[in-house]
Design a protein around this motif. Structure first.
Motif, PDB file in Angstrom:
ATOM      1  N   VAL A 104     -10.005   9.062 -10.005  1.00 50.97           N
ATOM      2  CA  VAL A 104     -10.296   7.758  -9.410  1.00 50.97           C
ATOM      3  C   VAL A 104      -9.149   6.783  -9.615  1.00 50.97           C
ATOM      4  CG1 VAL A 104     -11.887   5.793  -9.421  1.00 50.97           C
ATOM      5  CG2 VAL A 104     -12.770   8.125  -9.752  1.00 50.97           C
ATOM      6  N   TRP A 105      -8.580   6.755 -10.816  1.00 46.22           N
ATOM      7  CA  TRP A 105      -7.673   5.673 -11.198  1.00 46.22           C
ATOM      8  C   TRP A 105      -6.199   6.029 -11.095  1.00 46.22           C
ATOM      9  CZ3 TRP A 105     -10.382   1.681 -10.619  1.00 46.22           C
ATOM     10  CH2 TRP A 105     -11.755   1.725 -10.879  1.00 46.22           C
ATOM     11  N   ALA A 106      -5.873   7.156 -10.474  1.00 50.40           N
ATOM     12  CA  ALA A 106      -4.464   7.498 -10.257  1.00 50.40           C
ATOM     13  C   ALA A 106      -3.845   6.513  -9.260  1.00 50.40           C
ATOM     14  CB  ALA A 106      -4.354   8.917  -9.729  1.00 50.40           C
ATOM     15  N   ASP A 107      -2.684   6.000  -9.598  1.00 49.68           N
ATOM     16  CA  ASP A 107      -1.973   5.060  -8.721  1.00 49.68           C
ATOM     17  C   ASP A 107      -0.888   5.843  -7.992  1.00 49.68           C
ATOM     18  OD1 ASP A 107      -1.290   2.724  -7.497  1.00 49.68           O
ATOM     19  OD2 ASP A 107      -0.280   1.839  -9.216  1.00 49.68           O
ATOM     20  N   GLU A 108      -1.163   6.185  -6.732  1.00 49.90           N
ATOM     21  CA  GLU A 108      -0.272   7.061  -5.975  1.00 49.90           C
ATOM     22  C   GLU A 108       0.092   6.418  -4.643  1.00 49.90           C
ATOM     23  OE1 GLU A 108      -2.551  10.602  -5.575  1.00 49.90           O
ATOM     24  OE2 GLU A 108      -2.351  11.176  -7.696  1.00 49.90           O
ATOM     25  N   PRO A 109       1.309   6.598  -4.183  1.00 48.67           N
ATOM     26  CA  PRO A 109       1.759   5.963  -2.933  1.00 48.67           C
ATOM     27  C   PRO A 109       0.862   6.296  -1.752  1.00 48.67           C
ATOM     28  CG  PRO A 109       3.619   6.907  -4.115  1.00 48.67           C
ATOM     29  CD  PRO A 109       2.390   7.377  -4.833  1.00 48.67           C
ATOM     30  N   GLY A 110       0.508   5.254  -0.977  1.00 46.12           N
ATOM     31  CA  GLY A 110      -0.238   5.450   0.256  1.00 46.12           C
ATOM     32  C   GLY A 110      -1.667   5.896   0.082  1.00 46.12           C
ATOM     33  N   ARG A 111      -2.229   5.704  -1.082  1.00 50.55           N
ATOM     34  CA  ARG A 111      -3.582   6.194  -1.373  1.00 50.55           C
ATOM     35  C   ARG A 111      -4.598   5.055  -1.235  1.00 50.55           C
ATOM     36  NH1 ARG A 111      -6.161   6.904  -6.695  1.00 50.55           N
ATOM     37  NH2 ARG A 111      -7.774   8.511  -6.578  1.00 50.55           N
ATOM     38  N   LEU A 112      -5.761   5.386  -0.704  1.00 51.89           N
ATOM     39  CA  LEU A 112      -6.866   4.447  -0.551  1.00 51.89           C
ATOM     40  C   LEU A 112      -8.086   5.018  -1.261  1.00 51.89           C
ATOM     41  CD1 LEU A 112      -8.222   1.961   0.870  1.00 51.89           C
ATOM     42  CD2 LEU A 112      -8.708   3.514   2.798  1.00 51.89           C
ATOM     43  N   VAL A 113      -8.771   4.166  -2.024  1.00 53.52           N
ATOM     44  CA  VAL A 113     -10.002   4.571  -2.702  1.00 53.52           C
ATOM     45  C   VAL A 113     -11.100   3.570  -2.368  1.00 53.52           C
ATOM     46  CG1 VAL A 113     -11.144   4.878  -4.935  1.00 53.52           C
ATOM     47  CG2 VAL A 113      -8.834   5.758  -4.599  1.00 53.52           C
ATOM     48  N   GLU A 122     -11.674   9.124  -1.162  1.00 53.97           N
ATOM     49  CA  GLU A 122     -10.223   9.043  -1.249  1.00 53.97           C
ATOM     50  C   GLU A 122      -9.602   9.355   0.111  1.00 53.97           C
ATOM     51  OE1 GLU A 122      -8.418  11.395  -4.254  1.00 53.97           O
ATOM     52  OE2 GLU A 122      -9.957  10.980  -5.759  1.00 53.97           O
ATOM     53  N   ALA A 123      -8.520   8.654   0.412  1.00 50.19           N
ATOM     54  CA  ALA A 123      -7.805   8.897   1.675  1.00 50.19           C
ATOM     55  C   ALA A 123      -6.318   8.644   1.470  1.00 50.19           C
ATOM     56  CB  ALA A 123      -8.353   7.985   2.779  1.00 50.19           C
ATOM     57  N   THR A 124      -5.522   9.193   2.379  1.00 51.54           N
ATOM     58  CA  THR A 124      -4.081   9.031   2.335  1.00 51.54           C
ATOM     59  C   THR A 124      -3.619   8.451   3.657  1.00 51.54           C
ATOM     60  OG1 THR A 124      -3.851  10.923   0.836  1.00 51.54           O
ATOM     61  CG2 THR A 124      -1.873  10.208   2.031  1.00 51.54           C
ATOM     62  N   VAL A 125      -2.662   7.522   3.588  1.00 52.71           N
ATOM     63  CA  VAL A 125      -2.188   6.850   4.791  1.00 52.71           C
ATOM     64  C   VAL A 125      -1.544   7.850   5.749  1.00 52.71           C
ATOM     65  CG1 VAL A 125       0.126   6.254   3.904  1.00 52.71           C
ATOM     66  CG2 VAL A 125      -0.999   4.773   5.614  1.00 52.71           C
ATOM     67  N   ASP A 126      -1.821   7.678   7.039  1.00 48.95           N
ATOM     68  CA  ASP A 126      -1.203   8.528   8.056  1.00 48.95           C
ATOM     69  C   ASP A 126       0.267   8.152   8.215  1.00 48.95           C
ATOM     70  OD1 ASP A 126      -3.703   9.579   8.349  1.00 48.95           O
ATOM     71  OD2 ASP A 126      -4.104   8.626  10.288  1.00 48.95           O
ATOM     72  N   GLN A 127       1.087   9.141   8.401  1.00 48.45           N
ATOM     73  CA  GLN A 127       2.513   8.899   8.577  1.00 48.45           C
ATOM     74  C   GLN A 127       2.806   8.623  10.030  1.00 48.45           C
ATOM     75  OE1 GLN A 127       4.535   8.645   5.928  1.00 48.45           O
ATOM     76  NE2 GLN A 127       2.700   9.052   4.708  1.00 48.45           N
ATOM     77  N   PRO A 158       0.796  -1.233   0.000  1.00 44.11           N
ATOM     78  CA  PRO A 158       0.000   0.000   0.000  1.00 44.11           C
ATOM     79  C   PRO A 158       0.824   1.276   0.000  1.00 44.11           C
ATOM     80  CG  PRO A 158      -0.829  -1.563   1.626  1.00 44.11           C
ATOM     81  CD  PRO A 158       0.475  -2.110   1.135  1.00 44.11           C
ATOM     82  N   GLU A 159       2.037   1.187   0.543  1.00 45.57           N
ATOM     83  CA  GLU A 159       2.874   2.388   0.593  1.00 45.57           C
ATOM     84  C   GLU A 159       3.358   2.801  -0.801  1.00 45.57           C
ATOM     85  OE1 GLU A 159       5.521  -1.149   0.748  1.00 45.57           O
ATOM     86  OE2 GLU A 159       3.636  -0.571   1.714  1.00 45.57           O
ATOM     87  N   ARG A 160       3.260   1.897  -1.771  1.00 47.84           N
ATOM     88  CA  ARG A 160       3.775   2.184  -3.115  1.00 47.84           C
ATOM     89  C   ARG A 160       2.719   2.688  -4.087  1.00 47.84           C
ATOM     90  NH1 ARG A 160       7.296  -3.336  -4.102  1.00 47.84           N
ATOM     91  NH2 ARG A 160       8.494  -3.258  -2.154  1.00 47.84           N
ATOM     92  N   GLY A 161       1.453   2.484  -3.774  1.00 55.08           N
ATOM     93  CA  GLY A 161       0.418   2.871  -4.722  1.00 55.08           C
ATOM     94  C   GLY A 161      -0.962   2.808  -4.096  1.00 55.08           C
ATOM     95  N   THR A 162      -1.985   2.808  -4.936  1.00 55.28           N
ATOM     96  CA  THR A 162      -3.371   2.884  -4.485  1.00 55.28           C
ATOM     97  C   THR A 162      -3.924   1.513  -4.129  1.00 55.28           C
ATOM     98  OG1 THR A 162      -3.750   4.835  -5.862  1.00 55.28           O
ATOM     99  CG2 THR A 162      -5.704   3.632  -5.146  1.00 55.28           C
ATOM    100  N   THR A 163      -4.706   1.477  -3.062  1.00 50.37           N
ATOM    101  CA  THR A 163      -5.485   0.295  -2.691  1.00 50.37           C
ATOM    102  C   THR A 163      -6.953   0.598  -2.962  1.00 50.37           C
ATOM    103  OG1 THR A 163      -3.921  -0.325  -0.957  1.00 50.37           O
ATOM    104  CG2 THR A 163      -6.131  -1.267  -0.814  1.00 50.37           C
ATOM    105  N   TYR A 164      -7.621  -0.291  -3.694  1.00 50.48           N
ATOM    106  CA  TYR A 164      -9.037  -0.122  -4.013  1.00 50.48           C
ATOM    107  C   TYR A 164      -9.867  -1.092  -3.192  1.00 50.48           C
ATOM    108  CZ  TYR A 164      -7.596   2.712  -7.968  1.00 50.48           C
ATOM    109  OH  TYR A 164      -7.041   3.712  -8.740  1.00 50.48           O
ATOM    110  N   VAL A 165     -10.926  -0.560  -2.579  1.00 47.83           N
ATOM    111  CA  VAL A 165     -11.862  -1.375  -1.813  1.00 47.83           C
ATOM    112  C   VAL A 165     -13.256  -1.139  -2.373  1.00 47.83           C
ATOM    113  CG1 VAL A 165     -12.880  -1.858   0.447  1.00 47.83           C
ATOM    114  CG2 VAL A 165     -10.444  -1.276   0.270  1.00 47.83           C
ATOM    115  N   ALA A 166     -13.911  -2.219  -2.798  1.00 50.18           N
ATOM    116  CA  ALA A 166     -15.287  -2.140  -3.286  1.00 50.18           C
ATOM    117  C   ALA A 166     -16.225  -2.702  -2.227  1.00 50.18           C
ATOM    118  CB  ALA A 166     -15.433  -2.933  -4.583  1.00 50.18           C
ATOM    119  N   ILE A 167     -17.363  -2.056  -2.047  1.00 44.34           N
ATOM    120  CA  ILE A 167     -18.365  -2.539  -1.100  1.00 44.34           C
ATOM    121  C   ILE A 167     -19.743  -2.226  -1.671  1.00 44.34           C
ATOM    122  CG2 ILE A 167     -18.306  -0.413   0.285  1.00 44.34           C
ATOM    123  CD1 ILE A 167     -18.745  -2.255   2.775  1.00 44.34           C
TER     124      ILE A 167
END
Length: 207
Positions: free
Chosen positions: A174-183, A202-207, A110-119
């Motif tokens: 939506v589809w940008a692959d960015e470090p530490g990003r959650l969609v 969209e969210a960004t991982v806390d440091q 997850p630190e390297r790019g986007t994680t996608y969660v569908a619900i």
């Protein structure tokens, strides 16, 4: 190149369109119930209109994940599973958990790019995915600055918005692959009629 990048960009729009359709493609088993019986509890009895077949579920290789999917500000706390997109479709087989899509973004790192969660969200139901949406206002309930927990990581929401299903496949946000990003992806349900919009958080991982 007709290369890997091209094939990825062809795959993504197909998956997004099908997410949009299948999030809305569920119905409540309330026929024959009195108004009193048709409560939040009975409304948890829901079936997908177009459920994946047993073969498709096998190909998804659904596996349970440790940890929780939590959005405290809206009272969402549910389990997590992981699945693969198959045949260009992301169609979670269940209604109660969040599904990390293993073949989109970089969920293993997850630190390297986007994680996608569908619900899934479902019209008129009281399911975990429905907690993310405000049907009356026609918008997400989750706001910037709020916290999301996914497994052992905390994220801070940076944006939440509505995208028409007809437009989401081409939306670079939506589809940008960015470090530490959650969609987080779900459907914005309506009081009646089929869903025509997606909610994106969209969210960004806390440091």
């Amino acid at each position: 190149m007709t290369d890997r990048r091209s094939s990825i960009w062809w795959a993504v729009p197909v998956a997004v369109v099908i997410i949009a359709l299948l999030c809305a493609g569920a119905w409540l088993l309330t026929d024959g119930l009195t108004e009193e019986e048709s409560t939040a509890e009975s409304r948890s009895d829901v079936e997908l209109e177009d459920p994946p077949s047993k073969t498709e579920i096998d190909e998804m290789k659904v596996e349970a994940l440790d940890g929780q999917f939590q959005v405290p500000s809206v009272g969402l706390s549910t389990g997590l599973e992981t699945m693969s997109e198959i045949n260009g479709a992301i169609n979670p087989p269940g209604l109660n958990n969040g599904y990390v899509v293993r073949n989109h973004g970089t969920p293993d790192h997850p630190e390297r790019g986007t994680t996608y969660v569908a619900i899934h969200s479902v019209q008129g139901a009281e399911l975990p995915g429905n907690k993310l949406i405000d049907v009356g206002a026609g918008k997400p309930r989750v706001r910037s600055g709020e916290t999301i927990t996914l497994q052992d990581r905390d994220y801070t929401v940076t944006d939440s918005y509505v995208v028409p299903k007809t437009d989401i496949s081409g939306d670079d946000r939506v589809w940008a692959d960015e470090p530490g990003r959650l969609v987080i992806l779900t459907c914005l349900q309506r009081s009646s009629g089929r869903s025509v919009d997606n909610v994106v958080i969209e969210a960004t991982v806390d440091q």
